[in-house]
Motif scaffolding. Sequence first.
Motif, PDB file in Angstrom:
ATOM      1  N   ARG A  70       0.838  -1.213   0.000  1.00  0.00           N
ATOM      2  CA  ARG A  70       0.000   0.000   0.000  1.00  0.00           C
ATOM      3  C   ARG A  70       0.863   1.249   0.000  1.00  0.00           C
ATOM      4  NH1 ARG A  70      -1.810   3.718   3.557  1.00  0.00           N
ATOM      5  NH2 ARG A  70      -0.567   2.778   5.218  1.00  0.00           N
ATOM      6  N   ASN A  71       1.896   1.260   0.814  1.00  0.00           N
ATOM      7  CA  ASN A  71       2.780   2.419   0.855  1.00  0.00           C
ATOM      8  C   ASN A  71       3.516   2.609  -0.469  1.00  0.00           C
ATOM      9  OD1 ASN A  71       2.229   3.298   3.497  1.00  0.00           O
ATOM     10  ND2 ASN A  71       3.647   1.806   4.370  1.00  0.00           N
ATOM     11  N   PHE A  72       3.860   1.480  -1.117  1.00  0.00           N
ATOM     12  CA  PHE A  72       4.521   1.572  -2.418  1.00  0.00           C
ATOM     13  C   PHE A  72       3.583   2.167  -3.470  1.00  0.00           C
ATOM     14  CE2 PHE A  72       5.310  -0.556  -6.543  1.00  0.00           C
ATOM     15  CZ  PHE A  72       6.535   0.035  -6.848  1.00  0.00           C
ATOM     16  N   ILE A  73       2.340   1.702  -3.484  1.00  0.00           N
ATOM     17  CA  ILE A  73       1.359   2.205  -4.452  1.00  0.00           C
ATOM     18  C   ILE A  73       1.097   3.693  -4.232  1.00  0.00           C
ATOM     19  CG2 ILE A  73      -1.057   2.051  -5.191  1.00  0.00           C
ATOM     20  CD1 ILE A  73      -0.891  -0.957  -4.604  1.00  0.00           C
ATOM     21  N   LEU A  74       1.026   4.099  -2.964  1.00  0.00           N
ATOM     22  CA  LEU A  74       0.759   5.498  -2.626  1.00  0.00           C
ATOM     23  C   LEU A  74       2.024   6.348  -2.616  1.00  0.00           C
ATOM     24  CD1 LEU A  74      -1.808   5.015   0.294  1.00  0.00           C
ATOM     25  CD2 LEU A  74      -2.286   5.542  -2.113  1.00  0.00           C
ATOM     26  N   ASP A  75       3.167   5.701  -2.886  1.00  0.00           N
ATOM     27  CA  ASP A  75       4.469   6.378  -2.892  1.00  0.00           C
ATOM     28  C   ASP A  75       4.812   6.970  -1.525  1.00  0.00           C
ATOM     29  OD1 ASP A  75       6.747   6.836  -4.414  1.00  0.00           O
ATOM     30  OD2 ASP A  75       6.199   8.902  -4.836  1.00  0.00           O
ATOM     31  N   ASN A  76       4.427   6.254  -0.471  1.00  0.00           N
ATOM     32  CA  ASN A  76       4.776   6.668   0.886  1.00  0.00           C
ATOM     33  C   ASN A  76       6.129   6.063   1.247  1.00  0.00           C
ATOM     34  OD1 ASN A  76       2.332   8.039   1.191  1.00  0.00           O
ATOM     35  ND2 ASN A  76       1.301   6.234   2.016  1.00  0.00           N
ATOM     36  N   GLU A  77       7.187   6.745   0.928  1.00  0.00           N
ATOM     37  CA  GLU A  77       8.533   6.215   1.144  1.00  0.00           C
ATOM     38  C   GLU A  77       8.903   6.239   2.629  1.00  0.00           C
ATOM     39  OE1 GLU A  77      10.595   7.881  -2.961  1.00  0.00           O
ATOM     40  OE2 GLU A  77      10.617   9.112  -1.137  1.00  0.00           O
ATOM     41  N   PHE A 110      14.292   7.372   0.845  1.00  0.00           N
ATOM     42  CA  PHE A 110      14.250   7.551  -0.602  1.00  0.00           C
ATOM     43  C   PHE A 110      14.123   6.220  -1.332  1.00  0.00           C
ATOM     44  CE2 PHE A 110      16.415   7.922  -4.738  1.00  0.00           C
ATOM     45  CZ  PHE A 110      15.560   8.837  -5.326  1.00  0.00           C
ATOM     46  N   ARG A 111      12.976   6.049  -2.030  1.00  0.00           N
ATOM     47  CA  ARG A 111      12.655   4.881  -2.848  1.00  0.00           C
ATOM     48  C   ARG A 111      12.742   3.562  -2.080  1.00  0.00           C
ATOM     49  NH1 ARG A 111       9.246   6.460  -5.425  1.00  0.00           N
ATOM     50  NH2 ARG A 111       9.268   4.489  -6.588  1.00  0.00           N
ATOM     51  N   ARG A 112      12.586   3.628  -0.786  1.00  0.00           N
ATOM     52  CA  ARG A 112      12.567   2.415   0.029  1.00  0.00           C
ATOM     53  C   ARG A 112      11.241   2.379   0.778  1.00  0.00           C
ATOM     54  NH1 ARG A 112      17.850   1.964   3.592  1.00  0.00           N
ATOM     55  NH2 ARG A 112      17.036  -0.162   3.829  1.00  0.00           N
ATOM     56  N   PHE A 113      10.622   1.201   0.788  1.00  0.00           N
ATOM     57  CA  PHE A 113       9.263   1.096   1.320  1.00  0.00           C
ATOM     58  C   PHE A 113       9.203   0.010   2.394  1.00  0.00           C
ATOM     59  CE2 PHE A 113       9.126   2.698  -2.979  1.00  0.00           C
ATOM     60  CZ  PHE A 113       8.287   3.787  -2.888  1.00  0.00           C
ATOM     61  N   ALA A 114       8.328   0.241   3.357  1.00  0.00           N
ATOM     62  CA  ALA A 114       8.182  -0.691   4.480  1.00  0.00           C
ATOM     63  C   ALA A 114       6.789  -0.547   5.061  1.00  0.00           C
ATOM     64  CB  ALA A 114       9.239  -0.405   5.544  1.00  0.00           C
ATOM     65  N   VAL A 115       6.482  -1.378   6.046  1.00  0.00           N
ATOM     66  CA  VAL A 115       5.242  -1.200   6.786  1.00  0.00           C
ATOM     67  C   VAL A 115       5.314   0.153   7.493  1.00  0.00           C
ATOM     68  CG1 VAL A 115       6.146  -2.374   8.841  1.00  0.00           C
ATOM     69  CG2 VAL A 115       3.681  -2.286   8.444  1.00  0.00           C
ATOM     70  N   SER A 116       4.190   0.793   7.691  1.00  0.00           N
ATOM     71  CA  SER A 116       4.143   2.160   8.211  1.00  0.00           C
ATOM     72  C   SER A 116       4.894   2.307   9.537  1.00  0.00           C
ATOM     73  CB  SER A 116       2.688   2.589   8.403  1.00  0.00           C
ATOM     74  OG  SER A 116       1.984   2.547   7.183  1.00  0.00           O
ATOM     75  N   ASN A 117       5.603   3.431   9.650  1.00  0.00           N
ATOM     76  CA  ASN A 117       6.309   3.809  10.881  1.00  0.00           C
ATOM     77  C   ASN A 117       7.382   2.799  11.296  1.00  0.00           C
ATOM     78  OD1 ASN A 117       4.488   6.053  11.152  1.00  0.00           O
ATOM     79  ND2 ASN A 117       2.987   4.658  12.050  1.00  0.00           N
ATOM     80  N   THR A 118       7.986   2.148  10.308  1.00  0.00           N
ATOM     81  CA  THR A 118       8.984   1.115  10.597  1.00  0.00           C
ATOM     82  C   THR A 118      10.198   1.316   9.696  1.00  0.00           C
ATOM     83  OG1 THR A 118       7.241  -0.464  11.187  1.00  0.00           O
ATOM     84  CG2 THR A 118       9.415  -1.376  10.706  1.00  0.00           C
ATOM     85  N   ASP A 119      11.386   1.149  10.263  1.00  0.00           N
ATOM     86  CA  ASP A 119      12.610   1.234   9.486  1.00  0.00           C
ATOM     87  C   ASP A 119      12.653   0.095   8.462  1.00  0.00           C
ATOM     88  OD1 ASP A 119      15.581   2.329   9.386  1.00  0.00           O
ATOM     89  OD2 ASP A 119      15.697   0.136   9.364  1.00  0.00           O
ATOM     90  N   ILE A 161      10.995  -7.494   0.508  1.00  0.00           N
ATOM     91  CA  ILE A 161      12.371  -7.186   0.912  1.00  0.00           C
ATOM     92  C   ILE A 161      13.076  -6.401  -0.187  1.00  0.00           C
ATOM     93  CG2 ILE A 161      14.616  -8.230   1.424  1.00  0.00           C
ATOM     94  CD1 ILE A 161      13.044 -10.453   2.897  1.00  0.00           C
ATOM     95  N   VAL A 162      12.784  -6.737  -1.439  1.00  0.00           N
ATOM     96  CA  VAL A 162      13.337  -5.953  -2.551  1.00  0.00           C
ATOM     97  C   VAL A 162      12.832  -4.514  -2.479  1.00  0.00           C
ATOM     98  CG1 VAL A 162      13.325  -5.641  -5.059  1.00  0.00           C
ATOM     99  CG2 VAL A 162      13.704  -7.913  -4.082  1.00  0.00           C
ATOM    100  N   LEU A 163      11.555  -4.323  -2.198  1.00  0.00           N
ATOM    101  CA  LEU A 163      11.007  -2.977  -2.081  1.00  0.00           C
ATOM    102  C   LEU A 163      11.648  -2.206  -0.931  1.00  0.00           C
ATOM    103  CD1 LEU A 163       7.162  -3.409  -2.722  1.00  0.00           C
ATOM    104  CD2 LEU A 163       8.856  -2.348  -4.217  1.00  0.00           C
ATOM    105  N   SER A 164      12.061  -2.912   0.109  1.00  0.00           N
ATOM    106  CA  SER A 164      12.711  -2.233   1.237  1.00  0.00           C
ATOM    107  C   SER A 164      14.145  -1.838   0.906  1.00  0.00           C
ATOM    108  CB  SER A 164      12.716  -3.141   2.471  1.00  0.00           C
ATOM    109  OG  SER A 164      13.691  -4.173   2.336  1.00  0.00           O
ATOM    110  N   ALA A 165      14.723  -2.500  -0.103  1.00  0.00           N
ATOM    111  CA  ALA A 165      16.113  -2.247  -0.519  1.00  0.00           C
ATOM    112  C   ALA A 165      17.088  -2.412   0.635  1.00  0.00           C
ATOM    113  CB  ALA A 165      16.253  -0.854  -1.141  1.00  0.00           C
ATOM    114  N   VAL A 168      10.262  -0.335 -12.182  1.00  0.00           N
ATOM    115  CA  VAL A 168       9.576  -0.023 -10.921  1.00  0.00           C
ATOM    116  C   VAL A 168      10.536  -0.054  -9.739  1.00  0.00           C
ATOM    117  CG1 VAL A 168       7.769  -0.783  -9.324  1.00  0.00           C
ATOM    118  CG2 VAL A 168       7.356  -0.845 -11.784  1.00  0.00           C
ATOM    119  N   VAL A 169      11.365  -1.085  -9.678  1.00  0.00           N
ATOM    120  CA  VAL A 169      12.232  -1.251  -8.493  1.00  0.00           C
ATOM    121  C   VAL A 169      13.703  -1.307  -8.882  1.00  0.00           C
ATOM    122  CG1 VAL A 169      10.450  -2.385  -7.111  1.00  0.00           C
ATOM    123  CG2 VAL A 169      11.917  -3.768  -8.586  1.00  0.00           C
ATOM    124  N   GLY A 170      14.046  -0.692  -9.978  1.00  0.00           N
ATOM    125  CA  GLY A 170      15.434  -0.728 -10.437  1.00  0.00           C
ATOM    126  C   GLY A 170      16.407  -0.160  -9.425  1.00  0.00           C
TER     127      GLY A 170
END
Length: 416
Positions: free
Chosen positions: A135-142, A145-154, A195-199, A250-252
């Motif tokens: 959801r954060n990835f779709i909404l671009d809630n990083e 920079f360009r790393r995504f995770a569950v909300s309020n989490t490193d 995990i790839v989205l989290s980089a 998308v995740v380059g």
Amino acid sequence: MGSVTQRLAFLSVLLFVLVLPIENVFVLPTVGSLSRLIGLVMVVSAIPTFLTRGSFAVRRQSLVVVLLGLFVLWTFASLLWSVEASSTLNYASTFTQILLFVIVIWQVSTYPAAVQAIQQAYVIGCTLAGLDGIRNFILDNEAVFRRFAVSNTDPNDYALALALGIPMAWQLFATGRGWWRFLNLLFIPVALGMIVLSASRGGTIAALVALLVVPLGLRTLDRFGRRAVLSLVVASALAVPVFWNDIAAVVGSNIERIGTIGTEITSGTLNEREVLWAAGMEALSRRPIIGVGGGAFPAAIEKVSGLRSPAHNTFISVAVETGTVGFVLFVAILAVAITPHLRAFNARSMPSIVLFATLLIGIVPLTWEFRKPTWLVIALLLLTRGVLVGRFTAPGSAAAPVSDGSAQEVAVERRP
């Protein structure tokens, strides 16, 4: 199935485990994280299980629990010499809560399928965390920079939490029945995608360790299991080349960052962690036996280098903060937890060993000694095969560790 109070207490444990991967999604006023609120409910609901016919009744304790109790006492003792007493008090308070969690999970998890239920709760929690990450990835809630995770989490914490779910999901798939087991298998590629989205480079290494359960566990699967794995691997092998351009678009940047793992290890600074570790070693050299005080690593290295940061390495953090005494206790906890599994190595214990290895690798770049998933893994290890303080207790008795079907508990026997 046990008494009503026992079942309610165990259900509260399952709910607590389920929310661990998503504990920071909802931050509650005054209380804080969701896991803190449910943890309080868990402890309160477990109190009746310690009382039997008006008397205090406790399962024969695991040696891990005893060692953890000594570690907690040592963290409180470090208040006497801490370089930052307020941080040490918070640290000792956190470890007291961890001790309560481990004691409660040991006390109420007396059902034959308790370990599987706990693992399933954690995998479901990781799935919810992954969905929030999507959801954060779709909404671009990083997260960064360009790393995504569950909300309020490193992102690094998020990646390791998901990696720990992989051996659990595999074990549930390997031992499960019906359509639900296939959902546990599907969790593995989903977790890898998140995990790839989290980089996260550390999370990626931990995930690669976790994936060892697949080749090591293939021989033990039934025919349906082997076909399901083969179908998933073939589908992935066919899909990735077809969609690679879209994936790279998308995740380059995430893949590129993960691809620098080798360079960072051989010639990099591991995101400047080397500087923090060197400062920590300098602080440790000044107080090698007693340490600088629990939770006081940032304050200690600030005096040495002017930096103020967590250690980003669990073992260095424990050594610097609690000294040789605390470090030996911490390592002893890990050793006692895993030794019975190594001594009785077989196909059933293999996922637990891989789970422990995943944790061990994952906490090297993270400060995770006080994180709840760390102690969930330890609790699962002692539930399946444990070293008990007291006489040997046969599998299936009220005081014995919950067996995975093949476990032979190892006990420290008191001799008259």
